[in-house]
Motif scaffolding. Structure first.
Motif, short mmCIF file in Angstrom:
data_model
loop_
_atom_site.label_atom_id
_atom_site.label_comp_id
_atom_site.label_asym_id
_atom_site.label_seq_id
_atom_site.Cartn_x
_atom_site.Cartn_y
_atom_site.Cartn_z
N PRO A 1 57.46 13.24 -30.91
CA PRO A 1 57.09 14.30 -31.87
C PRO A 1 56.31 13.72 -33.08
N GLU A 2 55.99 14.63 -33.98
CA GLU A 2 55.29 14.08 -35.10
C GLU A 2 56.03 13.21 -35.98
N ASN A 3 57.20 13.37 -36.11
CA ASN A 3 57.91 12.30 -37.12
C ASN A 3 58.99 11.58 -36.17
N PRO A 4 58.60 10.60 -35.15
CA PRO A 4 59.68 9.82 -34.42
C PRO A 4 60.59 9.07 -35.32
N ARG A 5 61.91 9.05 -34.82
CA ARG A 5 62.62 7.97 -35.32
C ARG A 5 63.56 7.16 -34.10
N GLU B 1 63.93 14.57 -32.68
CA GLU B 1 62.79 13.52 -32.82
C GLU B 1 63.34 12.24 -33.04
N THR B 2 64.64 12.01 -32.45
CA THR B 2 65.41 10.80 -32.69
C THR B 2 65.65 10.14 -31.09
N ALA C 1 68.89 6.27 -37.49
CA ALA C 1 67.60 5.92 -37.11
C ALA C 1 66.65 5.98 -37.99
N ARG C 2 65.75 5.17 -37.94
CA ARG C 2 64.79 5.15 -39.00
C ARG C 2 63.28 5.53 -38.41
N PRO C 3 62.53 5.91 -39.45
CA PRO C 3 61.11 6.24 -38.63
C PRO C 3 60.46 4.98 -37.95
N GLY C 4 59.96 5.53 -36.90
CA GLY C 4 59.25 4.54 -35.86
C GLY C 4 59.10 5.07 -34.57
N PRO C 5 57.91 4.54 -33.85
CA PRO C 5 57.62 4.85 -32.56
C PRO C 5 58.78 4.99 -31.44
N TRP C 6 58.58 5.82 -30.67
CA TRP C 6 59.78 5.59 -29.62
C TRP C 6 59.23 4.50 -28.52
N GLU C 7 60.14 4.06 -27.75
CA GLU C 7 59.93 3.19 -26.82
C GLU C 7 59.83 3.69 -25.44
N PHE C 8 60.48 4.94 -25.28
CA PHE C 8 60.43 5.50 -23.86
C PHE C 8 60.23 7.07 -23.99
N HIS C 9 59.73 7.34 -22.74
CA HIS C 9 59.91 8.82 -22.70
C HIS C 9 60.89 9.52 -22.74
N SER C 10 61.04 10.87 -22.97
CA SER C 10 62.14 11.55 -23.30
C SER C 10 63.27 11.88 -22.12
N GLU C 11 62.24 11.53 -20.80
CA GLU C 11 63.02 11.80 -19.50
C GLU C 11 63.66 10.47 -19.18
#
Length: 437
Positions: free
Chosen positions: A108-112, A160-161, A327-337
């Motif tokens: 999302p726009e503001n990933p955590r 977003e987390t 969780a803190r602001p930062g890019p996800w490592e994996f797809h949500s699935e």
């Protein structure tokens, strides 16, 4: 205090002096899958198959399976973000799982994000807790030690987390690893996981009166070496305690009387009435770099304490909400699935090994070798799995088969049921037992 007030995940709030039970149980989004039927008897080979007409492996319009994760990020089907939280299934196709793991995350726009490492002694309940946090059983669980043989990864994605769980083998000493000829992964993986951790969850089995009064030297050494990583204490299996006052004594011992930089207020906490969940104040500045004391029995740098039963969805919900909030602001490592980094064949093998550990006596399950010979789609669209179980002794073979094939049939049935819940498709599992030559 009434025994009922101890139900739920209890977060020991030392700063505010509150004793707080967990919230109401989370609503289940899935209906329970029906059990599998029958199997062949009086033979070495056993087959377990389902009776419900749920989703198949594939369909004419969806080459990757109905509502598959691969279709989602290829644009063939779009997830509805307005729907309540959903636990993704694991793909039965290795290629699809590989693609999903390397695909660009749909952030999302503001990933955590938060990377959590679970540490504890063997059989403390780490895999049980991980499965409950994930909402689906993907890690093997048994009452025997060393069920988890290497680091396993699970992913919780809500809104977003994204919380990444690293379920590690139980911490053991190098002497024990050598004495019992255990894999090096049992010795090395917990330490490797700490290098990328944002938070450490230390799990203690409070029902084990022989080990519950102190943290192991290996665990304390690990916490000391990575003291810059925040940690919390989770006291598991509190439902097994007849005297709940024991928890206060254990809390003082395992924390050295200090939590979040504050002295424990055990009397005040005991008198406090149950309240709603609220965040605790931050610690007063960074902790000084601790030095490992050879006489040390507890860890005085835990930020929070949770008391729960990992088998209870209601209990674990409080811990899960806490992890999401950390969780803190930062890019996800994996797809949500993505639910786990494990391959489908690996999950299957682990689930079978879980049942072997559960039902076979002494050293017998540790001597069984597994070999998957069939992994394919059946004529009706179901997943067909055939695995050979190779044993070194004829006596082990008889034990594993059981009278009239009862035990091997039960294992196939229970594993098949677990796999249906993991893959969300029909599963036909065939097990055969053979003697190693």
């Amino acid at each position: 205090m009434a025994a009922s007030s101890w139900r739920g995940a209890v977060l020991f709030r030392t700063v505010s002096g509150l004793w707080q039970p967990g919230p109401d149980a989370a609503r289940e989004w899935m209906t329970r899958l029906p059990s599998l039927l029958g199997c062949q008897r009086r033979c070495v080979s056993c087959v377990a198959g389902p009776t419900f007409s749920g989703p198949r492996l594939a369909s004419a319009s969806r080459p990757n399976g109905q509502n598959s994760a691969l279709d989602c990020f290829l644009g063939l089907s779009q997830p509805d973000n307005s729907l309540p939280f959903r636990v993704p299934a694991v793909s039965v196709h290795r290629d699809e799982q590989d693609l999903l793991l390397v695909h660009r995350p749909d952030m999302p726009e503001n990933p955590r994000v938060l990377r959590v490492v679970l540490l504890g002694a063997p059989n403390a309940g780490k895999s049980t807790l991980s499965n409950q946090l994930l909402g689906r059983k993907v890690f093997p669980v048994s009452r025997k030690v060393h069920t988890t043989r290497s680091q396993a990864l699970g992913v919780i994605t809500e809104k977003e987390t994204q919380v990444i769980l690293l379920d590690t083998p139980g911490l053991i000493s190098r002497a024990k690893q050598k004495r019992h000829h255990l894999e090096l992964s049992l010795l090395e993986d917990p330490w490797k996981s700490m290098e990328s951790a944002d938070l450490v969850v230390v799990l203690v089995d409070v029902s084990d009166k022989w080990t519950r009064n102190q943290l192991s030297p290996q665990l304390l050494q690990c916490l000391t070496q990575f003291s810059q990583v925040p940690s919390i204490l989770v006291m598991n299996k509190v439902d097994c305690l007849k005297q709940k006052s024991v928890l206060l004594e254990l809390t003082a011992a395992l924390t050295e009387g200090v939590v979040n930089g504050k002295k424990l207020k055990t009397r005040q906490a005991l008198r406090s009435q149950p309240g709603t969940h609220c965040p605790s104040p931050a610690a007063q500045g960074p902790n000084p770099q601790p030095v490992r004391d050879p006489q040390q029995m507890g860890w005085p740098h835990f930020q929070e304490i949770f008391m729960l039963s990992a088998l209870s969805q209601e209990d674990v919900k409080t811990l899960k909400q806490y992890l999401l909030a950390q969780a803190r602001p930062g890019p996800w490592e994996f797809h949500s699935e993505v639910l786990t980094s494990q391959m489908p064949e690996e999950i299957c093998a682990n689930m079978i090994r879980e049942k072997l550990l559960e039902y076979l006596p002494e050293e017998v399950p540790y001597n069984v070798q597994q070999k998957t010979v069939v992994w394919d789609e059946g004529p009706g669209g179901e997943l067909v799995i055939e695995q050979k179980l190779l044993v070194p002794k004829e006596s082990h073979m008889k034990i594993l088969i059981g009278p009239k094939g009862y035990l091997i049939a039960r294992i196939a049935q229970e594993v098949g049921r677990d796999l249906m819940n993991i893959f969300l498709c029909e599963v036909q599992l065939r097990l055969s037992v053979k003697l190693l030559k």
